[in-house]
Design an enzyme around this catalytic site. Structure first.
Site, short mmCIF file in Angstrom:
data_model
loop_
_atom_site.label_atom_id
_atom_site.label_comp_id
_atom_site.label_asym_id
_atom_site.label_seq_id
_atom_site.Cartn_x
_atom_site.Cartn_y
_atom_site.Cartn_z
N SER A 38 0.84 -1.19 0.00
CA SER A 38 0.00 0.00 0.00
C SER A 38 0.88 1.25 0.00
O SER A 38 1.74 1.40 -0.86
CB SER A 38 -0.96 -0.04 1.19
OG SER A 38 -1.95 0.96 1.07
N ASP A 158 -9.09 -2.42 -7.49
CA ASP A 158 -8.71 -1.73 -6.25
C ASP A 158 -9.55 -0.47 -6.14
O ASP A 158 -9.58 0.34 -7.07
CB ASP A 158 -7.22 -1.39 -6.29
CG ASP A 158 -6.68 -0.93 -4.94
OD1 ASP A 158 -7.33 -0.07 -4.30
OD2 ASP A 158 -5.61 -1.41 -4.53
N HIS A 185 -8.01 -3.93 -2.57
CA HIS A 185 -6.78 -3.35 -2.00
C HIS A 185 -6.19 -4.35 -1.01
O HIS A 185 -6.70 -4.53 0.09
CB HIS A 185 -7.08 -2.02 -1.31
CG HIS A 185 -5.85 -1.28 -0.92
ND1 HIS A 185 -4.97 -0.75 -1.85
CD2 HIS A 185 -5.32 -0.99 0.30
CE1 HIS A 185 -3.97 -0.17 -1.23
NE2 HIS A 185 -4.15 -0.30 0.08
#
Length: 224
Positions: A38, A158, A185
């Protein structure tokens, strides 16, 4: 928590550089790879772009928000995600304030991720505002400078890391982009062939092992 002198932000590639330098000083013969997830994925890509990847044998970024301005806009349009991130960030600030006996920062009741970054993250990081912070912290403009084998793993669905941005990255001799149709995600779930369901971690290890077997990773002198 709350021991750091400042709140972590997406421009903190220098922090990672310090860790890499320390590891290399302590174990100069140990090859080093960085894996970021991330926001951490954006940071390791930013570091690799700034330095060319010197001192590193491989970079892996999973679901990296390489365009932070666009990512922030996507989050702001989704109240569930926006609320989650804002609550988490404000809680971090309050813990830091309490640990350092600082007065509480006057956040407004209605707070978006962009507004949090504009009011708090940007000025404390030395940026003119949220937009200035996003543009200077994003790794996308730096990716062409990477000279170390790099893997980007992301999903087209995502909700706030724009898959189209990653899918349209220019061809790069050092970079491999693997785009899954589904995964959201960091939700890369499914049988991994070894009794587990979180296959992304296994995929990363296999990618590294393939690089080793081909002599691309962890062989020969490491410059930088």
């Amino acid at each position: 928590g709350g021991r750091a002198s400042r709140l972590y932000n997406a421009a903190g590639s220098g922090d990672i550089r310090c860790v890499v330098d320390h590891v290399r000083a302590e174990a100069p013969d140990s090859p080093t790879a960085l894996v970021g997830f991330s926001l951490g994925g954006n940071v390791v890509l930013k570091l690799a772009g700034e330095t060319g990847g010197r001192g590193l044998r491989a970079i892996v970024a999973v679901a990296p928000p390489v365009d932070l301005e666009r990512c922030s806009g996507l989050i702001e349009r989704q109240p569930l995600y926006n609320g989650f991130f804002v609550r988490h960030l404000v809680a971090q600030v309050r813990a830091q304030e309490q640990a350092r006996r600082l007065p509480a920062f006057p956040f407004p009741r209605r707070l978006s991720l962009f507004l949090f970054d504009d009011l708090y993250t940007a000025p404390r990081g030395g940026f003119a505002g949220a937009t200035d912070y996003y543009r200077k912290a994003s790794s996308a403009p730096l990716l062409s400078g990477i000279e170390t084998p790099t893997l980007i793993l992301a999903a087209r669905d995502d909700p706030f890391v724009c898959g189209r941005t990653l899918a349209r990255l220019p061809p790069h001799s050092f970079m491999e982009t693997h785009m899954e149709a589904h995964g959201g995600h960091l939700g890369f779930l499914g049988r991994d062939g070894a009794g587990g369901v979180r296959w992304a971690e296994r995929y990363i290890v296999e990618w590294l092992m393939r690089g080793i077997s081909r002599g691309r990773l962890f062989s020969g002198p490491c410059v930088g």
